[in-house]
Design a protein around this motif. Structure first.
Motif, PDB file in Angstrom:
ATOM      1  N   ARG A 238      18.400 -28.394 -22.176  1.00  0.00           N
ATOM      2  CA  ARG A 238      17.703 -27.263 -22.787  1.00  0.00           C
ATOM      3  C   ARG A 238      17.354 -27.534 -24.248  1.00  0.00           C
ATOM      4  O   ARG A 238      16.392 -26.969 -24.771  1.00  0.00           O
ATOM      5  N   PHE A 239      18.103 -28.394 -24.907  1.00  0.00           N
ATOM      6  CA  PHE A 239      17.693 -28.812 -26.242  1.00  0.00           C
ATOM      7  C   PHE A 239      16.355 -29.529 -26.178  1.00  0.00           C
ATOM      8  O   PHE A 239      15.454 -29.279 -26.986  1.00  0.00           O
ATOM      9  N   GLY A 240      16.228 -30.432 -25.210  1.00  0.00           N
ATOM     10  CA  GLY A 240      14.975 -31.165 -25.068  1.00  0.00           C
ATOM     11  C   GLY A 240      13.807 -30.265 -24.740  1.00  0.00           C
ATOM     12  O   GLY A 240      12.725 -30.387 -25.338  1.00  0.00           O
ATOM     13  N   THR A 241      13.982 -29.327 -23.806  1.00  0.00           N
ATOM     14  CA  THR A 241      12.881 -28.439 -23.440  1.00  0.00           C
ATOM     15  C   THR A 241      12.543 -27.463 -24.558  1.00  0.00           C
ATOM     16  O   THR A 241      11.366 -27.132 -24.756  1.00  0.00           O
ATOM     17  N   ALA A 242      13.554 -27.001 -25.293  1.00  0.00           N
ATOM     18  CA  ALA A 242      13.288 -26.049 -26.376  1.00  0.00           C
ATOM     19  C   ALA A 242      12.537 -26.709 -27.525  1.00  0.00           C
ATOM     20  O   ALA A 242      11.624 -26.112 -28.106  1.00  0.00           O
ATOM     21  N   MET A 243      12.897 -27.944 -27.851  1.00  0.00           N
ATOM     22  CA  MET A 243      12.209 -28.636 -28.936  1.00  0.00           C
ATOM     23  C   MET A 243      10.775 -29.012 -28.572  1.00  0.00           C
ATOM     24  O   MET A 243       9.924 -29.174 -29.450  1.00  0.00           O
ATOM     25  N   ALA A 244      10.497 -29.130 -27.277  1.00  0.00           N
ATOM     26  CA  ALA A 244       9.172 -29.585 -26.831  1.00  0.00           C
ATOM     27  C   ALA A 244       8.328 -28.464 -26.237  1.00  0.00           C
ATOM     28  O   ALA A 244       7.354 -28.739 -25.531  1.00  0.00           O
ATOM     29  N   VAL A 245       8.681 -27.205 -26.492  1.00  0.00           N
ATOM     30  CA  VAL A 245       7.883 -26.084 -25.969  1.00  0.00           C
ATOM     31  C   VAL A 245       6.467 -26.165 -26.529  1.00  0.00           C
ATOM     32  O   VAL A 245       6.261 -26.456 -27.715  1.00  0.00           O
ATOM     33  N   ILE A 246       5.477 -25.907 -25.684  1.00  0.00           N
ATOM     34  CA  ILE A 246       4.091 -25.902 -26.153  1.00  0.00           C
ATOM     35  C   ILE A 246       3.279 -24.770 -25.531  1.00  0.00           C
ATOM     36  O   ILE A 246       2.511 -24.098 -26.225  1.00  0.00           O
ATOM     37  N   ASP A 247       3.426 -24.527 -24.206  1.00  0.00           N
ATOM     38  CA  ASP A 247       2.598 -23.511 -23.548  1.00  0.00           C
ATOM     39  C   ASP A 247       2.806 -22.136 -24.160  1.00  0.00           C
ATOM     40  O   ASP A 247       1.842 -21.400 -24.427  1.00  0.00           O
ATOM     41  N   GLU A 248       4.074 -21.764 -24.367  1.00  0.00           N
ATOM     42  CA  GLU A 248       4.376 -20.450 -24.913  1.00  0.00           C
ATOM     43  C   GLU A 248       3.796 -20.279 -26.311  1.00  0.00           C
ATOM     44  O   GLU A 248       3.282 -19.205 -26.674  1.00  0.00           O
ATOM     45  N   TYR A 249       3.857 -21.340 -27.110  1.00  0.00           N
ATOM     46  CA  TYR A 249       3.319 -21.270 -28.467  1.00  0.00           C
ATOM     47  C   TYR A 249       1.800 -21.135 -28.452  1.00  0.00           C
ATOM     48  O   TYR A 249       1.225 -20.404 -29.269  1.00  0.00           O
ATOM     49  N   LEU A 250       1.145 -21.838 -27.533  1.00  0.00           N
ATOM     50  CA  LEU A 250      -0.311 -21.724 -27.444  1.00  0.00           C
ATOM     51  C   LEU A 250      -0.724 -20.318 -27.031  1.00  0.00           C
ATOM     52  O   LEU A 250      -1.725 -19.786 -27.527  1.00  0.00           O
ATOM     53  N   ILE A 251       0.030 -19.700 -26.128  1.00  0.00           N
ATOM     54  CA  ILE A 251      -0.337 -18.376 -25.619  1.00  0.00           C
ATOM     55  C   ILE A 251       0.011 -17.280 -26.617  1.00  0.00           C
ATOM     56  O   ILE A 251      -0.782 -16.369 -26.857  1.00  0.00           O
ATOM     57  N   PHE A 252       1.171 -17.359 -27.230  1.00  0.00           N
ATOM     58  CA  PHE A 252       1.632 -16.287 -28.100  1.00  0.00           C
ATOM     59  C   PHE A 252       1.325 -16.509 -29.573  1.00  0.00           C
ATOM     60  O   PHE A 252       1.401 -15.571 -30.356  1.00  0.00           O
ATOM     61  N   GLY A 253       1.022 -17.742 -29.969  1.00  0.00           N
ATOM     62  CA  GLY A 253       0.811 -18.009 -31.386  1.00  0.00           C
ATOM     63  C   GLY A 253      -0.530 -18.608 -31.728  1.00  0.00           C
ATOM     64  O   GLY A 253      -1.107 -18.315 -32.770  1.00  0.00           O
ATOM     65  N   GLY A 254      -1.059 -19.471 -30.869  1.00  0.00           N
ATOM     66  CA  GLY A 254      -2.341 -20.095 -31.152  1.00  0.00           C
ATOM     67  C   GLY A 254      -2.221 -21.249 -32.131  1.00  0.00           C
ATOM     68  O   GLY A 254      -1.173 -21.892 -32.256  1.00  0.00           O
TER      69      GLY A 254
END
Length: 309
Positions: A238-254
């Motif tokens: 989960r450390f690896g997946t949390a550091m590499a999040v991208i889809d959520e940031y694109l949708i919620f942050g741009g």
């Protein structure tokens, strides 16, 4: 007839069996090389070039120029720090809450009721990511979301003018996404701990009770050490997946560079595909810096957990 002539057919048969055994590994090896090894090698090579996909000019070897440019860019360090903040918000929730739920469910004596609890917990894990994002984006909506409706109309803690702005690059965006991620993986992580609890010998808690240990002492000296391998796997993954999040940031942050969701993954994507230059070589260097930073922390985490184990 000599002994060598007798053993020769057996050796040939054993050799054919060995070759057949290795032949079954060929699809897996081919998949690993084509789907895992080659892309990694390709990205490493691109990070040392000025490669641009849309350019007709051949890529030139630039050495460590991309790495120097990335490490000297304050946005690189800011984006890594933002990803670290999100990871610090997310990791405790995906460990502590599933651990508590797993201990509670493990103590349910009725097998039917325990199965029902497991099925309910797994419902979020089987929902497609698109539906999860749409659901939580509606829940976090500033005007019509149920969260702000509860805070404004039901509790009266806020007005429509000062209601919390959960999304849109505010300070609440990262915690809001972390809550969504914890909810999404709650059942999945709980099942991990339930499997770990099932592997703990039942005579250990009984012996601890006979020796006069209370619930806290049994948890600290019996349950927690038995769950340490499961916890190590969850923390590292989960450390690896949390550091590499991208889809959520694109949708919620741009792509707002001032947004807390503009992490190193968005920085990499922005350089590679969004900006007009399409600097894939520079983006590959950003990705390699982030990947190396993650691997260093993962090695440290593994050493810490193994030492405690």
């Amino acid at each position: 007839m000599s002994t060598a002539s007798l053993t020769h057919p057996h050796r040939a048969l054993a050799l054919r069996r060995d070759l057949l055994t290795w032949a079954f590994l060929v699809p897996a090896v081919a998949f690993f090389v084509g789907y895992q090894a080659y892309p990694i090698i390709r990205v490493v090579w691109l990070s040392f070039t000025d490669f641009q996909y849309l350019s007709n000019e051949p890529a030139n070897f630039v050495g460590f120029d991309n790495y120097v440019s990335a490490l000297s860019d304050p946005l690189m360090w800011a984006s890594l720090w933002r990803a670290t903040l999100f990871t610090l918000m997310f990791l405790p929730g995906c460990i502590v809450l599933p651990l508590i739920l797993a201990i509670l469910i493990d103590r349910v004596q009725n097998p039917v009721l325990a199965t029902v609890y497991r099925v309910i917990l797994l419902i979020p894990a089987v929902i497609p990511s698109t539906l999860v994002f749409v659901l939580w984006k509606w829940m976090y909506n500033f005007q019509s979301g149920p969260i702000n409706h509860f805070l404004v109309n039901t509790m009266g803690w806020f007005s429509l003018q000062d209601a919390p702005q959960w999304l849109g690059g505010t300070a609440l965006t990262l915690p809001a996404i972390a809550v969504m991620e914890v909810w999404w993986g709650l059942g999945y992580h709980t099942i991990y701990f339930l499997a770990g609890l099932a592997a703990i010998p039942k005579d250990l808690p009984e012996a601890a009770r006979i020796d006069g240990a209370n619930e806290w002492q049994m948890f600290w000296h019996v349950t927690l050490p038995g769950l340490m391998p499961i916890m190590m796997i969850l923390v590292v993954l989960r450390f690896g997946t949390a550091m590499a999040v991208i889809d959520e940031y694109l949708i919620f942050g741009g792509f707002n560079r001032e947004s807390p969701t503009y992490t190193w993954t968005i920085f990499m994507y922005d350089q590679a595909f969004k900006l007009g230059l399409w600097r894939q070589g520079f983006a590959a260097a950003i990705g390699m810096i982030g990947a190396v930073a993650m691997m260093i922390v993962m090695v440290i985490l593994l050493r810490v957990f193994r030492t405690r184990g």
